[in-house]
Design a protein around this motif. Structure first.
Motif, PDB file in Angstrom:
ATOM      1  N   GLU A  98      62.117 -51.425  12.219  1.00  0.00           N
ATOM      2  CA  GLU A  98      61.301 -50.403  12.884  1.00  0.00           C
ATOM      3  C   GLU A  98      61.750 -50.312  14.332  1.00  0.00           C
ATOM      4  O   GLU A  98      62.187 -51.320  14.906  1.00  0.00           O
ATOM      5  CB  GLU A  98      59.816 -50.788  12.868  1.00  0.00           C
ATOM      6  CG  GLU A  98      58.985 -50.043  11.849  1.00  0.00           C
ATOM      7  CD  GLU A  98      58.790 -48.554  12.167  1.00  0.00           C
ATOM      8  OE1 GLU A  98      59.292 -48.068  13.201  1.00  0.00           O
ATOM      9  OE2 GLU A  98      58.131 -47.887  11.353  1.00  0.00           O
ATOM     10  N   THR A  99      61.639 -49.146  14.899  1.00  0.00           N
ATOM     11  CA  THR A  99      61.945 -48.985  16.323  1.00  0.00           C
ATOM     12  C   THR A  99      60.852 -48.133  16.944  1.00  0.00           C
ATOM     13  O   THR A  99      60.563 -47.040  16.455  1.00  0.00           O
ATOM     14  CB  THR A  99      63.329 -48.338  16.506  1.00  0.00           C
ATOM     15  OG1 THR A  99      64.306 -49.312  16.146  1.00  0.00           O
ATOM     16  CG2 THR A  99      63.567 -47.900  17.937  1.00  0.00           C
ATOM     17  N   VAL A 106      64.352 -45.003  24.269  1.00  0.00           N
ATOM     18  CA  VAL A 106      64.992 -46.018  23.413  1.00  0.00           C
ATOM     19  C   VAL A 106      66.468 -46.099  23.825  1.00  0.00           C
ATOM     20  O   VAL A 106      67.173 -45.087  23.821  1.00  0.00           O
ATOM     21  CB  VAL A 106      64.861 -45.636  21.919  1.00  0.00           C
ATOM     22  CG1 VAL A 106      65.688 -46.569  21.044  1.00  0.00           C
ATOM     23  CG2 VAL A 106      63.393 -45.631  21.493  1.00  0.00           C
ATOM     24  N   PRO A 107      66.944 -47.291  24.189  1.00  0.00           N
ATOM     25  CA  PRO A 107      68.340 -47.406  24.625  1.00  0.00           C
ATOM     26  C   PRO A 107      69.314 -47.044  23.503  1.00  0.00           C
ATOM     27  O   PRO A 107      68.989 -47.168  22.314  1.00  0.00           O
ATOM     28  CB  PRO A 107      68.489 -48.890  24.990  1.00  0.00           C
ATOM     29  CG  PRO A 107      67.106 -49.402  25.134  1.00  0.00           C
ATOM     30  CD  PRO A 107      66.221 -48.569  24.258  1.00  0.00           C
ATOM     31  N   ALA A 108      70.509 -46.630  23.909  1.00  0.00           N
ATOM     32  CA  ALA A 108      71.524 -46.206  22.936  1.00  0.00           C
ATOM     33  C   ALA A 108      71.770 -47.294  21.893  1.00  0.00           C
ATOM     34  O   ALA A 108      71.898 -47.005  20.691  1.00  0.00           O
ATOM     35  CB  ALA A 108      72.818 -45.859  23.660  1.00  0.00           C
ATOM     36  N   GLU A 206      63.832 -55.985  19.493  1.00  0.00           N
ATOM     37  CA  GLU A 206      64.778 -56.284  20.580  1.00  0.00           C
ATOM     38  C   GLU A 206      65.396 -54.991  21.133  1.00  0.00           C
ATOM     39  O   GLU A 206      65.884 -54.156  20.369  1.00  0.00           O
ATOM     40  CB  GLU A 206      65.888 -57.173  19.994  1.00  0.00           C
ATOM     41  CG  GLU A 206      66.870 -57.664  21.015  1.00  0.00           C
ATOM     42  CD  GLU A 206      68.063 -58.339  20.334  1.00  0.00           C
ATOM     43  OE1 GLU A 206      67.923 -58.819  19.197  1.00  0.00           O
ATOM     44  OE2 GLU A 206      69.127 -58.347  20.965  1.00  0.00           O
ATOM     45  N   GLY A 207      65.292 -54.819  22.435  1.00  0.00           N
ATOM     46  CA  GLY A 207      65.893 -53.642  23.066  1.00  0.00           C
ATOM     47  C   GLY A 207      64.983 -52.424  23.086  1.00  0.00           C
ATOM     48  O   GLY A 207      65.374 -51.364  23.572  1.00  0.00           O
ATOM     49  N   GLU A 208      63.746 -52.557  22.551  1.00  0.00           N
ATOM     50  CA  GLU A 208      62.820 -51.418  22.639  1.00  0.00           C
ATOM     51  C   GLU A 208      62.295 -51.301  24.065  1.00  0.00           C
ATOM     52  O   GLU A 208      62.240 -52.296  24.778  1.00  0.00           O
ATOM     53  CB  GLU A 208      61.613 -51.637  21.702  1.00  0.00           C
ATOM     54  CG  GLU A 208      61.917 -51.392  20.246  1.00  0.00           C
ATOM     55  CD  GLU A 208      60.705 -51.697  19.371  1.00  0.00           C
ATOM     56  OE1 GLU A 208      59.686 -52.211  19.877  1.00  0.00           O
ATOM     57  OE2 GLU A 208      60.792 -51.425  18.173  1.00  0.00           O
ATOM     58  N   PRO A 209      61.829 -50.107  24.472  1.00  0.00           N
ATOM     59  CA  PRO A 209      61.222 -49.990  25.806  1.00  0.00           C
ATOM     60  C   PRO A 209      60.010 -50.924  25.925  1.00  0.00           C
ATOM     61  O   PRO A 209      59.300 -51.145  24.937  1.00  0.00           O
ATOM     62  CB  PRO A 209      60.783 -48.529  25.861  1.00  0.00           C
ATOM     63  CG  PRO A 209      61.438 -47.841  24.723  1.00  0.00           C
ATOM     64  CD  PRO A 209      61.850 -48.867  23.729  1.00  0.00           C
TER      65      PRO A 209
END
Ligand SMILES: NC(=O)c1ccc[n+]([C@@H]2O[C@H](COP(=O)([O-])OP(=O)(O)OC[C@H]3O[C@@H](n4cnc5c(N)ncnc54)[C@H](O)[C@@H]3O)[C@@H](O)[C@H]2O)c1
Length: 284
Positions: A98-99, A106-108, A206-209
């Motif tokens: 999930e993101t 959301v980063p590239a 990991e890496g989500e805002p």
């Protein structure tokens, strides 16, 4: 009506993302029915834990570490499994993440990971396994993990939603390709509603805002409090696949309601309508 054990009482099953959640549940169920289960996950330790559970229950399984976002790893998996165990009867393209976060925040790298795991992982699972299934000449079953999210709109889960719409379309076309070529390969779109798993684990993402945490926690709590029991859901899925159904549901009423909403939206061409849940849990 075929029973799951008549269809999946033997042969080889391969499940991606089988270290947790639905993948683990389907792997355990396939093992209990009598299949030799190849349990794959990007996480070697959790894949091994699923194998240990299958073996402890009297089944046969092995763990192979596979990152589905890398097509070459799926090619290698297919080659290894066919060499070692012979024809694959059941392939479940399950691995997914999930993101959470607004599209532009959301980063590239997280966008890429979501598309690569949820969509390209399914596509390349099929691309790697199907030629070998065809060459084996044996009947086989493929289940791709779609979602009720494949039929609606969910702001701040856009990356995930995009992949699930695509997996649904991919599965529909794949089904027709099998029909056109008269191949003995059954394709199912597995459409879970809400099943209790780790997908919204607050430790994940990991890496989500940064502001996505509240949304993740709210979804995690909803899943914990209202989600279907995992093993029950996975029994339903394999039974419906054994009946050669394209549509495989955990919550047929929820699916029907969401699909009905989409049909109305398309027929009337209204603007997208905000789901109630989206306002309740929207990220800042
Ligand atoms: N749980 C639900 O209610 C629900 C609803 C709709 C759809 N789904 C779908 O079901 C599938 C499984 O989700 P879940 O809820 O069991 O989640 P989960 O987080 O419990 O399990 C997902 C598994 O996939 C693995 N994985 C992640 N990245 C991977 C990679 N690159 N390569 C290989 N494995 C990887 C994880 O390690 C984990 O073991 C997903 O495709 C999800 O979209 C779940």
């Amino acid at each position: 009506m075929a029973h799951d054990v008549d269809v999946f009482g033997g042969g080889v099953a391969v499940v991606t993302g089988a270290g947790s959640g639905i993948g683990a549940g389907l792997a355990r169920r396939a093992g209990a029915l009598g299949m030799t289960v190849v349990v794959t996950d990007v996480n070697a330790a959790t894949a091994q834990a699923t194998v240990d559970a299958i073996v402890a229950a009297g089944g046969t399984a092995e763990a192979i570490t596979v990152d589905v976002s890398r097509p070459e790893e799926l090619d290698r998996l297919a080659e290894t499994v066919f060499d070692r165990h012979g024809a694959v009867r059941l392939l479940i393209n399950n691995a997914g993440i999930e993101t959470v976060g607004y599209t532009w925040e959301v980063p590239a790298a997280r966008w890429e990971a979501t598309l690569n795991i949820n969509l390209h992982g399914v596509i390349h699972g099929v691309r790697a396994f199907v030629p070998r299934m065809i060459a084996s000449g044996q009947e086989a079953w493929i289940g791709n993990l779609s979602s009720v999210g494949a039929f609606g709109q969910m702001p701040a889960q856009t990356a995930y939603t995009v992949t699930k719409h695509a997996v649904q379309a991919f599965s529909e076309c794949l089904y027709l390709e099998m029909e056109l070529k008269a191949l003995p390969i059954h394709v199912s779109a597995i459409v879970p509603g809400l099943i209790r798993t780790n997908i919204f684990n607050p430790e994940g993402g990991e890496g989500e805002p940064g502001q996505s945490q509240g949304h993740r926690q709210a979804m995690f709590a909803m899943m914990r409090d209202h989600g279907m029991d995992l093993d029950h859901g996975c029994r339903l899925f394999l039974q419906q696949m054994a009946e050669n159904r394209f549509w495989v549901h955990s919550h047929p009423d929820m699916s029907a309601q969401i699909i009905g909403g989409r049909v109305k939206f398309l027929a009337e061409q209204t603007p997208p309508m905000m789901p109630d849940l989206a306002r309740q849990i929207a990220v800042d």
